[in-house]
Design a protein around this motif. Structure first.
Motif, PDB file in Angstrom:
ATOM      1  N   ASN A 132      65.418  26.307  39.165  1.00  0.00           N
ATOM      2  CA  ASN A 132      64.622  26.704  38.003  1.00  0.00           C
ATOM      3  C   ASN A 132      65.417  27.643  37.091  1.00  0.00           C
ATOM      4  O   ASN A 132      64.882  28.602  36.538  1.00  0.00           O
ATOM      5  N   LYS A 133      66.710  27.334  36.934  1.00  0.00           N
ATOM      6  CA  LYS A 133      67.577  28.239  36.174  1.00  0.00           C
ATOM      7  C   LYS A 133      67.323  28.193  34.667  1.00  0.00           C
ATOM      8  O   LYS A 133      67.827  29.036  33.927  1.00  0.00           O
ATOM      9  N   ASN A 134      66.565  27.221  34.212  1.00  0.00           N
ATOM     10  CA  ASN A 134      66.262  27.132  32.784  1.00  0.00           C
ATOM     11  C   ASN A 134      64.990  27.878  32.415  1.00  0.00           C
ATOM     12  O   ASN A 134      64.375  27.615  31.385  1.00  0.00           O
ATOM     13  N   ILE A 135      64.585  28.821  33.261  1.00  0.00           N
ATOM     14  CA  ILE A 135      63.350  29.556  33.009  1.00  0.00           C
ATOM     15  C   ILE A 135      63.428  30.320  31.693  1.00  0.00           C
ATOM     16  O   ILE A 135      62.418  30.481  30.990  1.00  0.00           O
ATOM     17  N   HIS A 136      64.640  30.771  31.321  1.00  0.00           N
ATOM     18  CA  HIS A 136      64.767  31.503  30.057  1.00  0.00           C
ATOM     19  C   HIS A 136      64.417  30.604  28.865  1.00  0.00           C
ATOM     20  O   HIS A 136      63.858  31.063  27.870  1.00  0.00           O
ATOM     21  N   GLN A 137      64.750  29.289  29.008  1.00  0.00           N
ATOM     22  CA  GLN A 137      64.417  28.362  27.931  1.00  0.00           C
ATOM     23  C   GLN A 137      62.907  28.141  27.849  1.00  0.00           C
ATOM     24  O   GLN A 137      62.332  28.017  26.773  1.00  0.00           O
ATOM     25  N   LYS A 138      62.251  28.083  29.030  1.00  0.00           N
ATOM     26  CA  LYS A 138      60.789  27.950  29.058  1.00  0.00           C
ATOM     27  C   LYS A 138      60.140  29.155  28.370  1.00  0.00           C
ATOM     28  O   LYS A 138      59.156  29.014  27.641  1.00  0.00           O
TER      29      LYS A 138
END
Length: 473
Positions: A132-138
Motif C-alpha cells: 500500500n505504498k501509494n497511500i500518499h497518492q490516495k
C-alpha cells in the motif's frame, strides 16, 4: 591403474612384476603370464624412456586443469544466470502478491507468501518490501475522504528476536533515525514471531515545517529512509488507511496458543452455564474455534484480575488490521445499525453481546469467502468475532434490535438482554480498565453461514441492498 600403452594392469602381478615405473624405465611383464601376454602382447622385455612417461603425465594434468577451468566457468555462468533468473522471479512474485493484497487485504495466502518473498528481497537487495505504498497518492486524490484523519498506521515486520525486542528503545531509535518526534509515534501493539510492530504516526511540526500525512508517507518512500528501515532489520512494511488518532490499549497483543479451544463435542464442550463466571452466565460457543491472546503475565494473574469479568462478544468485519491490533473499539452511533434495526440506538458507546450468535449477525460480523490458496481456510466461509471480558458494572443491558425478534434468537438468552452497552462519548476509545481482548472466535463453514441452522433468524431478505453491502465489503 593403466599401463603407458593403455592396457589394464594384470591383477596377478600388480605392484610386483607387471609394471615398474620407479626405475630407469618401464618393463613389460614376463611371457609366462597368460593374461599379460594376451593384453600387452609382450613376449620379451621392452623399455620405455621415463621422459616419455613424464611428458605424458604433464600433458594429462594440463588437459585436466584446462577442462576443470572450463567447467568452473560454466558453473559460474550458470550460477550468475540462476541468480539473475531468481532475482527476476522474486521481483515478479513481489509485484503480483502486492497487487493481490492491495486488492484484498484479507488474502491470507498472499500474505503468507509475501512474508517469505520479502525476506528474500531483503537479503538480495537490502531493502524492505512496501505494501500500500501509494497511500500518499490516495491522500492527495481523496482529501475529503480523510479530512478528519490525523494518524497514519504503519506496520513493520522485523528480522529480530521477540524476546530481546525493547519497544521503548525501538521507539526512541526510530524517532531519531527517521527524524520524527517521539510524541508523534504510538506503538499500538507488537506480536511475537519475527517482531511485527504496529505503529501510528500523527501529523507533526519540526524545524518550522509541517508534516502532513501525505508528507509522512512520502518521507518513508525516500531512498535514505528505506536504508534506515533496513538498519532495524525491517523487511516488510505496510501502510494502513489514515485514521483519527486515539488512545490505544496498553495490552500487548501476544497469542497464547496453549489456551486455544475448539468448541464442539469431543473437544471443549459443556451443557448449561459454567459457574466460574460469577457476574453473568457463560455458555459453550458451539461451532466456533478460539485463538487466545495473552491478557496477563501468568494464568494466576489473569484469574485474579479478570475471573469475575463476564465474557462478551463484539462482531467485526474480517480484516488483517483487526487481527493485528485490538485498538479499534471506538464509541459512536452507527447509522447502519439504526437503518437496519429501524430503532434508535441506546446511546453512544461500544456494543457487545453475551450471545456469540447475535454478535455474528452479518450487520456486525461480515461473512468472508476465502480464496482457494488460504491454506486451512481454502474455499471456506469465515466469520470472526472478538472474545472479550468486560468489567462488571460498566455496561447496561438492552433488547435485541436486529433479525427476527419474533423468535428467541439464542436459547440461552432472552431477546431483552442481547445488547450490552459500555457508554462513552462519541469518538473516544475504550481502554483496558473496562474491556480486555481474550481472543478471536472463528467460525468456518463450507456454505454461506446464512444457511446454517443457528443463523436462520438473520432474515437477510428484509434488509435488501444493505445486506448485499455486508457481503461485498
Amino acid at each position: 591403474n593403466n599401463c603407458i600403452r593403455g592396457v589394464s594392469l594384470c591383477p596377478c602381478h600388480f605392484n610386483n612384476d607387471c609394471v615398474d615405473c620407479h626405475g630407469s624405465g618401464m618393463k613389460m611383464v614376463p611371457s609366462n603370464c597368460g593374461y599379460c601376454s594376451v593384453h600387452c602382447n609382450a613376449k620379451e622385455r621392452q623399455t620405455v624412456d621415463l621422459i616419455q612417461v613424464q611428458q605424458f603425465a604433464r600433458s594429462f594434468q594440463t588437459d585436466i586443469k584446462h577442462k576443470m577451468n572450463v567447467i568452473k566457468k560454466i558453473n559460474e555462468n550458470d550460477d550468475s544466470k540462476m541468480e539473475e533468473k531468481d532475482f527476476e522471479q522474486t521481483v515478479q512474485e513481489t509485484v503480483s502478491l502486492t497487487q493481490r493484497i492491495e486488492a484484498n487485504e484479507s488474502d491470507i495466502g498472499a500474505r503468507k507468501q509475501i512474508y517469505n518473498v520479502a525476506k528474500k528481497v531483503y537479503k538480495q537487495q537490502g531493502s524492505p518490501v512496501f505494501l500500500n505504498k501509494n497511500i500518499h497518492q490516495k491522500l492527495r486524490d481523496n482529501p475529503s475522504e480523510f479530512q478528519s484523519a490525523n494518524a497514519l498506521p504503519f506496520t513493520l515486520t522485523m528480522d529480530q528476536e521477540f524476546e530481546t525486542f525493547d519497544a521503548e528503545k525501538f521507539k526512541q531509535d526510530f524517532s531519531r533515525k527517521m527524524s520524527i518526534p517521539v510524541s508523534a509515534i504510538t506503538i499500538v501493539s507488537f506480536i511475537a514471531g519475527s517482531v511485527l510492530c504496529h505503529l501510528e504516526i500523527t501529523a507533526f511540526e519540526k524545524d518550522q515545517t509541517k508534516y502532513t500525512l501525505v508528507a509522512i508517507a512520502e518521507k518513508f518512500m525516500e531512498k535514505e529512509a528505506t536504508k534506515r528501515l533496513v538498519e532495524f532489520g525491517i523487511f516488510l512494511a505496510e501502510f494502513g488507511e489514515p485514521i483519527d488518532q486515539f488512545k490505544p490499549l496498553k495490552q500487548k497483543l501476544i497469542m497464547n496458543p496453549k489456551w486455544n479451544k475448539v468448541y464442539e463435542s469431543g473437544q471443549t464442550y459443556w451443557t448449561g452455564t459454567l459457574n466460574t463466571r460469577k457476574a453473568e452466565p457463560y455458555y459453550c460457543p458451539v461451532g466456533w474455534v478460539k485463538y487466545t491472546t495473552k491478557a496477563a503475565e501468568t494464568d494466576a494473574d489473569f484469574g485474579r484480575k479478570f475471573q469475575s469479568w463476564p465474557v462478551a462478544y463484539h462482531g467485526t468485519k474480517f480484516s488483517l488490521s483487526m487481527m493485528i491490533s485490538f485498538s479499534r473499539l471506538r464509541a459512536g452511533g452507527n447509522p447502519n445499525i439504526q437503518k437496519a434495526s429501524g430503532a434508535d440506538c441506546f446511546g453512544t458507546g461500544v456494543y457487545f453481546s453475551p450471545s456469540i450468535e447475535y454478535a455474528a449477525h452479518p450487520l456486525y460480523t461480515h461473512p468472508k469467502k476465502m480464496s482457494n490458496d488460504a491454506q486451512q481456510f481454502a474455499g471456506k466461509w469465515v466469520q470472526v468475532v472478538l472474545n472479550c471480558r468486560i468489567k462488571p458494572g460498566c455496561y447496561t443491558k438492552h433488547k435485541g434490535t436486529i433479525g427476527d425478534m419474533s423468535t428467541q434468537i439464542d436459547p440461552n438468552y432472552g431477546n431483552s438482554e442481547l445488547e450490552w452497552l459500555i457508554h462513552a462519548p462519541q469518538g473516544t476509545y475504550l481502554d483496558e480498565s473496562k474491556v480486555i481482548l481474550c481472543g478471536y472466535m472463528i467460525r468456518t463453514s463450507d456454505c454461506d453461514p446464512r444457511h446454517l441452522p443457528a443463523c436462520k433468524w438473520w432474515k437477510l431478505d428484509r434488509y435488501g441492498d444493505l445486506a448485499r453491502q455486508w457481503y461485498e465489503n
